[in-house]
Design an enzyme around this catalytic site. Structure first.
Site, PDB file in Angstrom:
ATOM      1  N   SER A  66       0.684  -1.582   0.367  1.00 19.46           N
ATOM      2  CA  SER A  66      -0.108   0.015  -0.210  1.00 19.46           C
ATOM      3  C   SER A  66       0.747   0.800   0.577  1.00 19.46           C
ATOM      4  O   SER A  66       0.437   2.182   0.467  1.00 19.46           O
ATOM      5  CB  SER A  66      -0.993  -0.076   1.051  1.00 19.46           C
ATOM      6  OG  SER A  66      -0.158  -0.156   2.492  1.00 19.46           O
ATOM      7  N   THR A 200      -0.630   3.188   4.795  1.00 15.16           N
ATOM      8  CA  THR A 200      -0.015   4.542   5.031  1.00 15.16           C
ATOM      9  C   THR A 200       1.237   4.435   5.585  1.00 15.16           C
ATOM     10  O   THR A 200       1.348   4.255   6.948  1.00 15.16           O
ATOM     11  CB  THR A 200      -0.595   5.987   4.582  1.00 15.16           C
ATOM     12  OG1 THR A 200      -1.965   5.397   3.779  1.00 15.16           O
ATOM     13  CG2 THR A 200       0.263   7.250   4.513  1.00 15.16           C
ATOM     14  N   THR A 218       2.358   6.989  -0.053  1.00 12.50           N
ATOM     15  CA  THR A 218       0.681   5.688  -0.132  1.00 12.50           C
ATOM     16  C   THR A 218       0.223   5.808  -1.557  1.00 12.50           C
ATOM     17  O   THR A 218       1.041   6.684  -2.528  1.00 12.50           O
ATOM     18  CB  THR A 218      -0.401   6.490   0.623  1.00 12.50           C
ATOM     19  OG1 THR A 218      -1.208   5.450   0.492  1.00 12.50           O
ATOM     20  CG2 THR A 218      -1.188   7.404  -0.031  1.00 12.50           C
ATOM     21  N   ARG A 228      -8.464  10.289  -7.248  1.00  9.44           N
ATOM     22  CA  ARG A 228      -9.059  10.563  -6.303  1.00  9.44           C
ATOM     23  C   ARG A 228      -7.668  11.079  -5.374  1.00  9.44           C
ATOM     24  O   ARG A 228      -6.683  10.739  -5.571  1.00  9.44           O
ATOM     25  CB  ARG A 228      -9.946   9.632  -5.876  1.00  9.44           C
ATOM     26  CG  ARG A 228      -9.902   8.720  -4.344  1.00  9.44           C
ATOM     27  CD  ARG A 228      -8.560   8.764  -3.121  1.00  9.44           C
ATOM     28  NE  ARG A 228      -9.157   8.189  -2.678  1.00  9.44           N
ATOM     29  CZ  ARG A 228      -8.434   8.067  -0.569  1.00  9.44           C
ATOM     30  NH1 ARG A 228      -7.512   7.790  -0.982  1.00  9.44           N
ATOM     31  NH2 ARG A 228      -8.800   7.913   0.285  1.00  9.44           N
ATOM     32  N   THR A 251      -3.273   7.414   9.717  1.00  8.47           N
ATOM     33  CA  THR A 251      -2.979   6.777   8.889  1.00  8.47           C
ATOM     34  C   THR A 251      -4.744   6.161   8.876  1.00  8.47           C
ATOM     35  O   THR A 251      -5.547   6.024   9.790  1.00  8.47           O
ATOM     36  CB  THR A 251      -2.502   5.228   8.869  1.00  8.47           C
ATOM     37  OG1 THR A 251      -2.552   4.351   7.850  1.00  8.47           O
ATOM     38  CG2 THR A 251      -2.736   4.560   9.857  1.00  8.47           C
ATOM     39  N   GLY A 252      -5.756   5.767   7.271  1.00  6.22           N
ATOM     40  CA  GLY A 252      -6.951   4.977   7.673  1.00  6.22           C
ATOM     41  C   GLY A 252      -8.078   6.219   6.161  1.00  6.22           C
ATOM     42  O   GLY A 252      -6.917   5.966   5.090  1.00  6.22           O
TER      43      GLY A 252
HETATM   44  C1  SD4 Z   1      -5.530   6.856   1.800  1.00  9.50           C
HETATM   45  N1  SD4 Z   1      -4.739   7.143   3.549  1.00  9.50           N
HETATM   46  O1  SD4 Z   1      -5.074   7.635   0.746  1.00  9.50           O
HETATM   47  C2  SD4 Z   1      -4.866   7.030   2.999  1.00  9.50           C
HETATM   48  C3  SD4 Z   1      -5.093   5.554   2.849  1.00  9.50           C
HETATM   49  C4  SD4 Z   1      -4.331   4.973   4.186  1.00  9.50           C
HETATM   50  O2  SD4 Z   1      -4.075   2.966   5.740  1.00  9.50           O
HETATM   51  O3  SD4 Z   1      -3.547   5.333   5.260  1.00  9.50           O
HETATM   52  N2  SD4 Z   1      -4.516   3.378   4.707  1.00  9.50           N
HETATM   53  O4  SD4 Z   1      -7.155   7.363   2.144  1.00  9.50           O
END
Ligand code: SD4
Length: 340
Positions: A66, A200, A218, A228, A251-252
């Site tokens: 990722s 990320t 990321t 996006r 992150t998320g």
């Molecule tokens: C996103 N925040 O592109 C990133 C993805 C991520 O753990 O952090 N995932 O939305």
């Protein structure tokens, strides 16, 4: 005389005077990234250099699939990258979003900061900028990303982030058109990021001298709509650094989290006196009050080298792993925090 000697001895061996700087803290169990940043600091690199080094390591290693090339293909099968870096001494930020065909996104972000007076470059133009700055353009597609894309197509393009369109995005691939007003009311569901495949790297480094830097990198959300951009390259959302206070990185589910600037909020709470753990929790609690089911976590550190982390408890996500290196841990140490 004996008394003075004893006093000095006590001071020099007291557990309360252990140095806690420098500090490297990053999201997820990305140990090599922590080690790279820590090594850089030991060789005298700045906090900013250490962040770049740490995040670059994840980009080359494709941490968890990722970060970096060959992961999270979009609806067209292409991998695109988001990254930012922030210098907490100067409050300068460099960021790239929807970056195509360039592997080392965090270094392009740094080039934006150091070779332009802008903050964020996006898409094809960001790639053009990178090439002009000497970065090599190459295909970010791999066999893995190709087969992820093929599987998605064969599953009627599921999961899918479209809504209020026809044909029904929950059962059918595009192309899509906006649906009529009557149909709209039936399509409010929010497609959430897959908890297991979105990790990320977010890193905060506090240097020997108390300088703070932060960064993120990321490849975003798997099967995203082309164009996006998530939270990671947005200052205050993906990460934030202020050498007067500390730093934070998140992150998320970026589509939700970026609406609340959690990294900025955490740093502001620390500025107001909150300990890192409390600041991390409060920043996520704000999001939780609107989106109880959001997937997300955050790391926070102040300039004393105190740190904390928090995550929002949802099914399948009850603990958040993160990495720390400081003079106490030396080598990167895996830490876990229970989600609340
Ligand atoms: C996103 N925040 O592109 C990133 C993805 C991520 O753990 O952090 N995932 O939305």
């Amino acid at each position: 005389m004996h008394f003075i000697y004893l006093f000095v001895l006590t001071l020099s061996t007291s557990p309360f005077v252990e140095p806690s700087l420098p500090l490297v803290i990053n999201t997820w169990p990305f140990r090599d990234a922590t080690a790279a940043a820590w090594r850089a600091l030991q060789k005298g690199a700045s906090a900013l250099d250490a962040v770049e080094m740490g995040c670059s390591t994840c980009e080359w290693e494709q941490c968890d699939g990722s970060v970096g090339y060959g992961g999270s293909p979009d609806e067209g099968g292409e991998t695109t990258l988001d990254a930012m870096i922030m210098n907490g001494d100067t409050m300068e930020v460099g960021a790239v979003a929807d970056l195509r065909r360039i592997k080392n996104a965090i270094s392009v972000a740094r080039a934006v900061m150091e070779h332009t007076t802008h903050t964020l470059l996006v898409g094809e133009s960001a790639s053009m900028f990178a090439q002009n700055m000497g970065f090599r353009a190459e295909d970010l597609t791999t066999n893995t990303s190709q087969s992820m894309f093929a599987k998605w197509l064969s599953q009627n393009c599921q999961p899918n982030y479209r809504k209020n369109v026809s044909p029904d995005p929950k059962t059918t691939c595009g192309p899509y058109k906006p649906s009529s007003r009557d149909q709209k009311t039936h399509q409010h569901s929010h497609t959430r990021l897959d908890i297991h495949s979105h990790d990320t790297i977010g890193m905060v480094v506090v240097g020997h001298n108390g300088s703070v830097a932060a960064g993120t990198s990321t490849n975003g959300a798997k099967h995203k709509v082309p164009g996006r951009v998530g939270d990671s390259p947005i200052a205050g959302a993906g990460s934030y650094a202020d050498s007067m206070v500390g730093g934070a990185a998140a992150t998320g589910d970026g589509d939700v989290m970026m609406r609340f600037l959690p990294s900025f909020l955490a740093v502001e709470l620390m500025r107001a006196g909150a300990e890192p753990l409390r600041a991390c929790k409060a920043a996520l609690a704000r999001i939780k009050s609107y989106y109880p089911q959001f997937f997300g976590a955050i790391i926070c550190s102040n300039i004393k080298g105190e740190y904390g982390a928090a995550c929002n408890r949802v099914p399948g996500f009850s603990q958040f792993p993160y990495m720390v290196s400081d003079p106490l841990t030396g080598n990167p140490l895996l830490k876990k925090v229970d989600c609340f």
